[in-house]
Design an enzyme around this catalytic site. Structure first.
Site, PDB file in Angstrom:
ATOM      1  CG  HIS A 109     -24.262  -1.984  12.101  1.00  0.00           C
ATOM      2  ND1 HIS A 109     -25.331  -2.759  11.712  1.00  0.00           N
ATOM      3  CD2 HIS A 109     -23.853  -2.472  13.299  1.00  0.00           C
ATOM      4  CE1 HIS A 109     -25.560  -3.673  12.646  1.00  0.00           C
ATOM      5  NE2 HIS A 109     -24.667  -3.527  13.615  1.00  0.00           N
ATOM      6  CG  ASP A 146     -26.856   3.854  12.036  1.00  0.00           C
ATOM      7  OD1 ASP A 146     -27.408   4.019  13.138  1.00  0.00           O
ATOM      8  OD2 ASP A 146     -26.254   2.810  11.723  1.00  0.00           O
ATOM      9  CD  GLN A 172     -22.591   1.940  18.641  1.00  0.00           C
ATOM     10  OE1 GLN A 172     -22.303   2.324  19.769  1.00  0.00           O
ATOM     11  NE2 GLN A 172     -22.964   0.691  18.404  1.00  0.00           N
ATOM     12  CE  LYS A 187     -26.465  -1.098  19.133  1.00  0.00           C
ATOM     13  NZ  LYS A 187     -25.541  -2.196  19.098  1.00  0.00           N
ATOM     14  CB  CYS A 245     -22.595  -5.740  12.329  1.00  0.00           C
ATOM     15  SG  CYS A 245     -23.307  -7.025  13.342  1.00  0.00           S
TER      16      CYS A 245
HETATM   17  N1  PMP Z   1     -26.046   0.928  13.381  1.00  0.00           N
HETATM   18  C1  PMP Z   1     -24.994   0.919  14.197  1.00  0.00           C
HETATM   19  C2  PMP Z   1     -23.885   1.923  14.009  1.00  0.00           C
HETATM   20  C3  PMP Z   1     -24.911  -0.039  15.209  1.00  0.00           C
HETATM   21  O1  PMP Z   1     -23.851  -0.056  16.028  1.00  0.00           O
HETATM   22  C4  PMP Z   1     -25.957  -0.973  15.344  1.00  0.00           C
HETATM   23  C5  PMP Z   1     -25.909  -2.049  16.400  1.00  0.00           C
HETATM   24  N2  PMP Z   1     -24.659  -2.585  16.640  1.00  0.00           N
HETATM   25  C6  PMP Z   1     -27.049  -0.894  14.485  1.00  0.00           C
HETATM   26  C7  PMP Z   1     -27.060   0.069  13.506  1.00  0.00           C
HETATM   27  C8  PMP Z   1     -28.198  -1.829  14.595  1.00  0.00           C
HETATM   28  O2  PMP Z   1     -28.850  -1.626  15.815  1.00  0.00           O
HETATM   29  P1  PMP Z   1     -29.986  -2.614  16.291  1.00  0.00           P
HETATM   30  O3  PMP Z   1     -29.403  -3.983  16.240  1.00  0.00           O
HETATM   31  O4  PMP Z   1     -30.308  -2.164  17.675  1.00  0.00           O
HETATM   32  O5  PMP Z   1     -31.140  -2.444  15.341  1.00  0.00           O
END
Ligand code: PMP
Length: 562
Positions: free
Chosen positions: A121, A202, A205, A228, A366
């Protein structure tokens, strides 16, 4: 299964009938909603500041949420969990602090390379890229991506071989939000540690879907986002080893993170408070704590339902030959399928599913570098959660099938208002209704919408109009002519005084055709003054546009007005 779903009031409300965009955000169970409401009503005081009873009890609730999150991820010590606005902020905090350690040549930083996966991401790419450029030219660092094959499957031995003495950090998602695969973190951490590199994970998910045990993973840091994992938005967490937390400088400075301040000397609190400057999102943290407790209680149920849903969804999708599921060779997956559908624009599919109140996501998720690597402009992502059902998958599959048929049908469905040569000759004098008289047009595409009151008839008319769009030649489909802000790729340029455009979406192409028909007919000065948005509204087409489509078309309209 029903018991689990019933805990989520969202499904009893006016929500879209099928919600398959859980990787973007999850719904909240009643216990989380109650915890937030209770905090807002009964626990409204600041934390860590005053010792009166109310403030002390709020601080207790706030700190016990830290216990809840620590227990959920099996952190050895609650102090190792810090709060943030979300995974993005946690990753920025870590990258910023580790960059400072690199600057001072701290022993935790060995090497000059940060290894990530191409599928990360942006939140796990950009902070590392920024670190590299911030320290340049003093330090010559680089971000090295490791890529999957053309179907989105990883060969982890490539990652193993890429990690070397030069590697300072391996920053990797536990679960890919774009592919749904679960990466073998415990194994990857071992490879990283063998070369004295840090492994930063990270977990955004992962937390709501699989059991997370940071001690078993042996990772050096782990981050997540509350929204999430059934919690509220705007709050998240980070975990790291004592060595990292001790060495990292604060990310922000201000109230509550200090032990002593004078004009000569500042001493910071120990972690986690040194990373929590200012008044935090107190009710959000309390809500996240409730979400962590909920997941811990429901973990077995969540996993067994989701495994079954994934198997069923995969089977159903595999029955449609036009569909490719990216990354489906991975043995370990969460209930997320990222799809390529041959011969149609994903965006158009989304639009047709949305008409049936089915929420899925299309685009790059993203993860633009992954899309570049796979030479695609995006995927259609179906992300399930334990509150989804097989019956919903059945409805989704029927709608998906219908959408593909509608978009690939070579012959037009009955009832289409075809643009005949005669209608091209029609003028305003042929218009009958009052609203029609607002459209001063002899233009055939616009003309064809006059009198259409039926939603599906005007939708079909947009699809027909697509055939009339002046097509921008391939050599001009370059970044210079790319339209920013649209959910789908659009290129637009003025060639010898006439606008032409290109997009793979039939719907957007149809709308562009209508706009360009008008723009190309107007003298330059009039075109600059012309209200294209009003024009679409007068033709009764505005209701076909979602907010993001409006945004994209707004950029098109701005460019037509130059
Ligand atoms: N890492 C991953 C794998 C994500 O899916 C996301 C959100 N789609 C993020 C980071 C960023 O999360 P947030 O927008 O809640 O900070």
């Amino acid at each position: 299964m029903r018991d689990f779903r019933q805990q989520f009031p969202f499904f009893a409300s006016q929500a879209p009938s099928i919600y398959f965009d859980n990787a973007a955000t999850t719904q909240k169970p009643q216990c989380v909603i109650d915890a937030i409401e209770h905090a807002n009503i009964h626990q409204s005081a600041n934390v860590h500041r005053s010792s009166y009873q109310l403030a002390a009890s709020v601080t207790d609730a706030y700190e016990s949420a830290r216990d809840d999150v620590a227990q959920l991820i099996n952190a050895p010590n609650t102090k190792q969990v810090f709060w943030s606005k979300g995974a993005t902020e946690s990753l920025n905090l870590l990258a910023h602090g580790l960059g400072e350690l690199c600057r001072i040549e701290h022993a935790l930083w060995q090497g000059d390379e940060i290894i990530i996966l191409t599928s990360e991401h942006h939140a796990n790419i950009l902070p590392w890229q920024q670190l590299v450029s911030r320290l340049s030219p003093m330090k010559k660092l680089r971000v090295t991506p490791v890529s999957p094959d053309s179907k989105g499957n990883f060969d982890y031995t490539q990652l193993r071989d890429a990690i070397s003495e030069r590697t300072a950090i391996v920053a990797i998602a536990h679960v890919s939000n774009a592919l749904g695969c679960i990466h073998p973190i415990a194994q990857i951490t071992q490879w990283a540690h063998r070369h004295n590199a840090l492994c930063i994970v990270d977990g955004t998910q992962a937390v709501a879907h699989i059991q997370v045990d940071v001690q078993a993973l042996q990772c050096d840091a782990y981050v997540g986002s509350s929204h999430k994992m059934f919690g509220p938005t705007g709050v998240g967490f980070g975990y790291a080893t004592h060595a990292i937390l001790d060495a990292l400088p604060p990310y922000q400075v201000g109230g509550e993170m200090i032990e002593y301040v004078s004009f000569d000397e500042v001493r910071y609190q120990s972690y986690p408070l040194k990373f929590e400057a200012g008044t935090p999102n107190i009710s959000g943290v309390i809500g996240m704590g409730a979400a962590a407790r909920f997941i811990k209680q429901q973990q077995t149920t969540i996993q067994s339902i989701e495994d079954e849903l994934l198997e069923y969804l995969t089977q159903q999708l595999q029955s449609l030959p036009v569909i490719t599921i990216l990354g489906d060779n991975h043995n370990e997956r969460v209930s997320l399928c990222s799809l390529l559908i041959a011969g149609v624009s994903h965006y158009d599919i989304l639009r047709l599913l949305d008409d049936q109140h089915i929420a899925v996501r299309v685009g790059h998720h993203c993860a633009m570098p992954l899309m570049q690597h796979l030479h695609i402009d995006g995927t259609l992502r179906v992300s399930l959660c334990a509150y989804n059902t097989r019956a919903e998958i059945d409805v989704f599959m029927t709608s998906l099938h219908q959408a593909i048929m509608t978009l690939t049908a070579s012959s037009e469905p009955a009832g289409i208002n075809r643009i005949s040569p005669q209608s091209r000759l029609h003028s305003d004098s042929d218009s009958h209704s009052q609203s029609e008289s607002h459209v001063q047009t002899t233009l055939p595409l616009a003309q064809a919408f006059l009198g259409l009151t039926d939603y599906s008839a005007s939708f079909r008319q947009i699809m027909l109009s697509a055939k009339e769009c002046p097509i921008l030649q391939e050599t001009m489909r370059t970044p210079q002519y790319h339209v920013a802000g649209c959910e789908v790729d659009v290129w637009l340029a003025n060639q010898n005084g006439q606008f032409a455009a290109f997009t793979t979406s039939k719907i957007i192409k149809g709308l562009l055709a209508i706009l360009l028909e008008k723009a190309n007919q107007l003298p330059v000065e009039e075109r600059r003054q012309f209200d294209f948005a009003q024009y679409l509204a007068t033709l009764g087409i505005s209701h076909h546009l979602s907010q993001s489509r409006v945004d994209g078309l707004t950029v098109v309209i701005e460019q037509l007005s130059v």
